[in-house]
Design a protein around this motif. Sequence first.
Motif, short mmCIF file in Angstrom:
data_model
loop_
_atom_site.label_atom_id
_atom_site.label_comp_id
_atom_site.label_asym_id
_atom_site.label_seq_id
_atom_site.Cartn_x
_atom_site.Cartn_y
_atom_site.Cartn_z
N VAL A 1 -3.13 -7.60 11.59
CA VAL A 1 -2.73 -6.24 11.22
C VAL A 1 -3.70 -5.71 10.19
CG1 VAL A 1 -0.89 -4.78 10.31
CG2 VAL A 1 -0.32 -6.81 11.64
N ALA A 2 -4.20 -4.50 10.43
CA ALA A 2 -5.11 -3.85 9.48
C ALA A 2 -4.36 -2.73 8.77
CB ALA A 2 -6.33 -3.30 10.20
N PHE A 3 -4.62 -2.57 7.48
CA PHE A 3 -3.91 -1.58 6.69
C PHE A 3 -4.84 -0.44 6.28
CE2 PHE A 3 -1.67 -5.58 6.34
CZ PHE A 3 -0.37 -5.21 6.60
N GLU A 4 -4.27 0.52 5.63
CA GLU A 4 -4.97 1.76 5.29
C GLU A 4 -6.28 1.48 4.56
OE1 GLU A 4 -3.99 5.99 2.99
OE2 GLU A 4 -2.59 4.31 2.93
N ALA A 5 -7.31 2.22 4.98
CA ALA A 5 -8.64 2.03 4.37
C ALA A 5 -8.63 2.54 2.93
CB ALA A 5 -9.69 2.77 5.18
N PHE A 6 -9.45 1.90 2.09
CA PHE A 6 -9.60 2.30 0.70
C PHE A 6 -11.09 2.27 0.34
CE2 PHE A 6 -9.23 -2.27 0.72
CZ PHE A 6 -10.16 -2.71 -0.22
#
Length: 217
Positions: free
Chosen positions: A65-70
């Motif tokens: 699972v990949a999460f929101e980019a920062f």
Amino acid sequence: MATTISNQTPKSNPATANEPAKVAAREETKDNEIAVTWREEEPAHYILQIQSLPFLLEILSESQVAFEAFEASGHKWSLILHREYENEHVYLSPYLRIMDIQHLGHNWKIDALIKFFVYHQGMNRYITIQDGKVKRFSAKKEESGFSRLMLLTKFIQENTCKFGVEVFVVNPEKEKGECCCSILDLHPETNPVTWPIENFSNSSGLRSFEFGMGNSE
């Protein structure tokens, strides 16, 4: 940057909206190479808080699972959580993926130091995990991290799960000026300069007078 998700949060995977990331063979980091320390300060670049263990387990029903980019150190990144198995045990593997690589051109390489964080509620502190090695991101390898870092059962007693990331690029692309002067070319022996200093032991912030040598001052 902080992201909080719960079972009411719409499922989205913005980090995987682009082409699938190129991942080299999973990095095997030996236990004796990993440095684990404690600290109270929150991660400087990214915090992910998952508000219930069942939702974490639901998320990890997918292999990754990949999460929101920062943004950090001049680039965009995304925290990736992988689920991996070994000897009937389920492990959590944190990885970092570099995003927005389209503008980097061909044969790009970015070296970075990565720290992963896991919040320990009982200690009210963060476990900091790193191996001190520079990780190279490139067109052939867009992810880097730790394989099978921790057992998923470690989170069973936690009401919420909090992870963090710090990433520091060690070879930022900058305009580099050049300044080169060879003392041997100035022939100081033919044009000596004497600078008398009175009361040297009580002096501070000394700066000599301007003088010429060769074609320079």
